[in-house]
Design an enzyme around this catalytic site. Structure first.
Site, PDB file in Angstrom:
ATOM      1  N   CYS A 333      77.873  21.973   2.410  1.00  0.00           N
ATOM      2  CA  CYS A 333      78.591  22.684   1.343  1.00  0.00           C
ATOM      3  C   CYS A 333      77.648  23.497   0.477  1.00  0.00           C
ATOM      4  O   CYS A 333      78.039  24.524  -0.085  1.00  0.00           O
ATOM      5  CB  CYS A 333      79.390  21.703   0.499  1.00  0.00           C
ATOM      6  SG  CYS A 333      78.426  20.312  -0.131  1.00  0.00           S
ATOM      7  N   HIS A 794      78.693  17.064  -3.903  1.00  0.00           N
ATOM      8  CA  HIS A 794      79.415  18.146  -3.239  1.00  0.00           C
ATOM      9  C   HIS A 794      79.292  19.428  -4.059  1.00  0.00           C
ATOM     10  O   HIS A 794      79.209  19.389  -5.288  1.00  0.00           O
ATOM     11  CB  HIS A 794      80.887  17.754  -3.090  1.00  0.00           C
ATOM     12  CG  HIS A 794      81.717  18.754  -2.351  1.00  0.00           C
ATOM     13  ND1 HIS A 794      81.437  19.157  -1.062  1.00  0.00           N
ATOM     14  CD2 HIS A 794      82.819  19.459  -2.722  1.00  0.00           C
ATOM     15  CE1 HIS A 794      82.342  20.041  -0.671  1.00  0.00           C
ATOM     16  NE2 HIS A 794      83.184  20.246  -1.665  1.00  0.00           N
TER      17      HIS A 794
END
Length: 834
Positions: A333, A794
């Site tokens: 990510c 994330h």
């Protein structure tokens, strides 16, 4: 079929059977993101094993002359309904039981099932040969082609090898305390149920110490749940290292934790250790979640970080050009977020996407290994809209979902990730990384590959002016350096909600002492103006060596902009170190503005009447004995740094380059140079070109020389770089790009021309090429991080497109309702022209 047989016979010598070590690209096109599941399937050259989509296979045939391709196409099978889910249309996915990927019981990364069709296609007429057709052909043709087809289909594809294949998070080491564990004969017997913490009476998340049989609650989790840390406190007081989680004991084993080793461990003598306190493993049943199950639940939970992911609102899915999602390839990510933002910058669009046909025409025979080709492929994939399509429903025939999911087919940048991460100790792995570090790494690769022609990274490049004033002589020194990111400090003492923070800390301490659940955390609110003030305020240098006073004294340093780039990247320094040097993340909210004016921070250079410090170097840290070449270093400081886990050579450099001024200065040097390519390499003293134990005339590798010369440098320059880095190619390449000014001033050698002459014999620029203009900017994108460390968590990004904020969360692309601009990590501004 006879005609086809003749064609096959004529190209038989070009058809190869894959051997071990061959790179087989049968899952992804080299020039696009077409795959066997795409319309038209994938054509794999049966000689080079490169894959091409239907729109590029003719190009490869024309350029290479290859005629035989294996065509692979896959169509999704209709899912079978499970008894437990009859009528819903969505087959229940098998729940993971192991914290693992790609193995039985773990997270399944390949859950979709496909029907596969394979045949040989002969170009240019696209004659097709199925497996059944080979039976009627001559033996030589049948055997060779059958072997090649079978070999290609059984070979591991490159993309599959680069994915997360098998990772088992449950592999535990045997505790070093287990075999010789001392157990007290205190008469304690543990009943089969009814356990409570001896301190707080908690009845869940309980751990029994295997040395004394005492039962305490476990650690408190990040969200306040779990226990009250009493088992940990007991270890700190008693020193008894091993504990077993009650409720996880079964005939197959149990969760055992080693507080001394700070990890889940194996206890080979667990049955014996349990029976000492009256517990029979063979009769115990599981009543508590294991630690693995708890971690799996966290990994499966969606919307954990609601604010940044905007999961509290129903977001409207978007698709089309510039609105393409990217698949997460296992902690990728950070890469997805950075590349989404970069390809909204016009410089990157014009360099790689506008010229894509020219780039593909000039691509080498293996385009999968060409940086320019793979960046252009990624840019076109993101901007064209060809892959911006809704992902298929997980169950065909089911009722349409009442809420839009936002998932897209998207693109999986496996080739790109493998290429930009190749040889890098971190970006070549599937671990989570720092988005800021990856941005700089990618810019560095762009710089290397754009030595001639347009360089899009110039959009971010700016000059920093540092002014140091000696407080004893009042004379000044000016230096300039190139940078790409403005690092913004976070002055926690400037929080506007100090009273609220103090009250929250008081309640937390009360909860800790009473064993009550902790209160909800309170986020510090820091004004953006306070961050800018901290950036611009002078810094005091205590052990500054003044060339005017010829002694150490105090100086002040101010930092200003010598130029303003077209695009300004600001990194909020949320990640820091505590007093115990443990990394931590600052939980802060900063009112980052939509428009920014940095004009007041432009440097002015030498002032009228201001005297400059003489250009005299400080005395070297050498012993009086000229025969001794090693510097005199403070051994105690070096030892302290080594005890913190840093490499010895890095510690020696830190002490040397900070002039033996103490642990704090050396630690700051270490923190500022951890990303240097030669961080842990042997120390090279100033004035020498080799590490201890080598000589300046040491021979260099001809292979390494050829590699660097092929990048546009002269043989002399390549030789100098290799000798300066002990013949290590990767370090030499980094060294040469950080010494361009010195190299361009080198005299022309008899073996070749200098880098400046090789580009049209023009005069080298006086310094690095930078753009300059007004210091007024507007925010167009920001990247946010969720988690306690850059190494976990994330990343998502928000980008402003046509006056609408859009959230890019891997494959999810949606209109943003409440962009959390106050919680960002990296902010991207573009210049506003009058």
């Amino acid at each position: 079929m006879a005609e086809v047989s003749e064609v096959l016979m004529s190209v038989l010598s070009t058809i190869r059977v894959p051997r071990p070590g061959d790179r087989v690209h049968k899952d992804e096109c080299a020039l696009s993101f077409s795959s066997p599941e795409s319309e038209g399937g994938l054509y794999v050259c049966m000689n080079s094993f490169l894959g091409f989509g239907s729109q590029y296979v003719d190009r490869h045939h024309t350029r290479s002359g290859q005629r035989a391709y294996l065509h692979i196409s896959r169509t999704r099978k209709a899912p079978k309904e499970d008894e437990e889910n009859s009528g819903s249309g969505d087959p229940p996915k098998k729940k993971p039981t192991r914290l693992a990927i790609g193995i039985e019981g773990g997270f399944n990364v390949e859950q979709e099932q496909y029907e596969e069709e394979v045949k040989v296609v002969l170009f240019p007429d696209r004659q097709e040969v199925a497996s059944d057709d080979l039976a009627t052909m001559p033996d030589l043709v049948r055997e060779r082609v059958s072997l090649a087809m079978a070999g290609l289909m059984s070979a591991d594809s490159v993309s599959h090898a680069l994915q997360v294949q098998q990772w088992d998070g449950e592999v535990r080491a045997e505790s070093r305390h287990a075999v010789e564990l001392k157990q007290l004969d205190n008469g304690t017997k543990i009943p089969p149920s009814g356990w409570r913490c001896e301190v707080c009476d908690l009845q869940e998340n309980l751990w029994m110490n295997l040395s004394d049989g005492r039962v305490f609650c476990g650690r408190r989790y990040f969200d306040g749940s779990g226990g009250n840390n009493h088992a940990l406190l007991h270890f700190q007081q008693s020193g008894h290292p091993l504990a077993v989680k009650l409720g996880t004991i079964t005939p197959d084993g149990a969760d055992v934790y080693s507080y001394d080793e700070d990890d889940m461990v194996l206890d080979p003598k667990l049955p014996e250790h349990l029976s000492h306190f009256g517990i029979d493993m063979m009769t115990m049943e599981k009543t508590e979640h294991t630690m693995t199950e708890l971690e799996i639940a966290v990994n499966q939970r969606v919307g954990e970080w609601e604010v940044i992911q905007e999961s509290g609102a129903t977001l409207r899915p978007l698709s089309g050009p510039g609105l393409t999602g990217m698949k997460n390839l296992g902690n990728s990510c950070y890469l997805n977020s950075v590349m989404q933002v970069l390809f909204t910058v016009p410089d990157f669009q014009s360099k790689y996407v506008s010229n894509i046909d020219k780039i593909f025409d000039e691509a080498p025979s293996d385009p999968t290994q060409d940086f320019k080709t793979q960046v252009a492929k990624l840019g076109y994939g993101l901007l064209s809209g060809e892959y911006s399509k809704p992902a298929p429903d997980p169950g065909e025939g089911s009722e349409p979902s009442s809420e839009p999911r936002g998932d897209q087919v998207g693109i999986a940048a496996r080739m790109f990730k493998a290429l930009v991460g190749r040889g890098h100790p971190e970006f070549s792995t599937n671990r989570q990384q720092d988005a800021q570090e990856f941005l700089l790494h990618f810019i560095n690769m762009v710089e290397r590959n754009c030595r001639s022609g347009v360089n899009p990274s110039e959009a971010f490049r700016f000059l920093v002016e540092e002014r140091i004033v000696c407080q004893q002589s009042q004379k000044a020194k000016y230096t300039q350096r190139v940078d790409y990111i403005l690092q913004l400090p976070v002055p926690m003492d400037q929080a506007t909600n100090t009273e609220e923070l103090q009250e929250a800390e008081r309640r937390r301490e009360e909860a800790d002492s009473s064993g009550a659940p902790p209160p909800a955390p309170v986020r510090a609110c820091i004004p953006f103006t306070a961050c800018m003030a901290a950036l611009s305020e002078p810094e005091t240098l205590t052990d500054f060596w003044s060339s005017a006073a010829q002694a150490k004294t105090t100086a002040t340093k101010t930092t200003r902009f010598a130029s303003f780039p077209d695009h300004m990247v600001i990194q909020v320094k949320k990640f820091t170190f505590g007093q115990d040097w443990v990394p931590k993340k600052l939980d802060v909210s900063i009112d980052v503005p939509d428009t920014l004016d940095l004009t007041a921070l432009r440097g002015t250079g030498q002032q009228p009447g201001e005297e400059l410090l003489p250009e005299v170097a400080p005395p070297p840290l050498m012993t009086p004995d000229v025969e001794v070449k090693a510097p005199v270093l403070d051994d105690s400081t070096v030892s302290q740094l080594c005890e913190m886990g840093f490499p010895l050579e890095a510690c020696r450099k830190a002490v040397y380059y900070t002039g033996n001024t103490g642990i704090d200065a050396a630690m700051n040097w270490v923190m500022g140079h951890m990303d240097d390519p030669d961080f842990s390499a042997p120390m090279v003293l100033p004035g020498t070109s080799s590490a201890p134990g080598t000589t300046p005339t040491e021979s260099v590798s001809e292979e390494h020389l050829a590699t660097i010369v092929s990048m546009g440098f002269s043989r002399d320059q390549a030789t100098r770089a290799l000798r300066a880095t002990s013949n290590v190619l990767e370090r030499a390449v980094d060294w040469i790009f950080s010494h361009l000014d010195d190299l361009e001033s080198m005299e022309v050698s008899e073996g070749g021309r200098s880098a400046a002459e090789s580009e049209g014999s023009r005069e080298p620029p006086p310094g690095p090429k930078v753009r300059d203009g007004p210091g007024k900017y507007e925010l167009f994108a920001f990247i946010s991080h969720m988690g306690t460390s850059t190494m976990c968590g994330h990343y998502v990004c928000h980008i402003k497109k046509d006056q609408q904020w859009v959230i890019f969360n891997d494959q999810k692309v949606c209109a943003s309702e409440k962009p959390p601009k106050d919680l960002g990590y990296l902010y991207f501004y573009r210049r506003v022209t009058e």
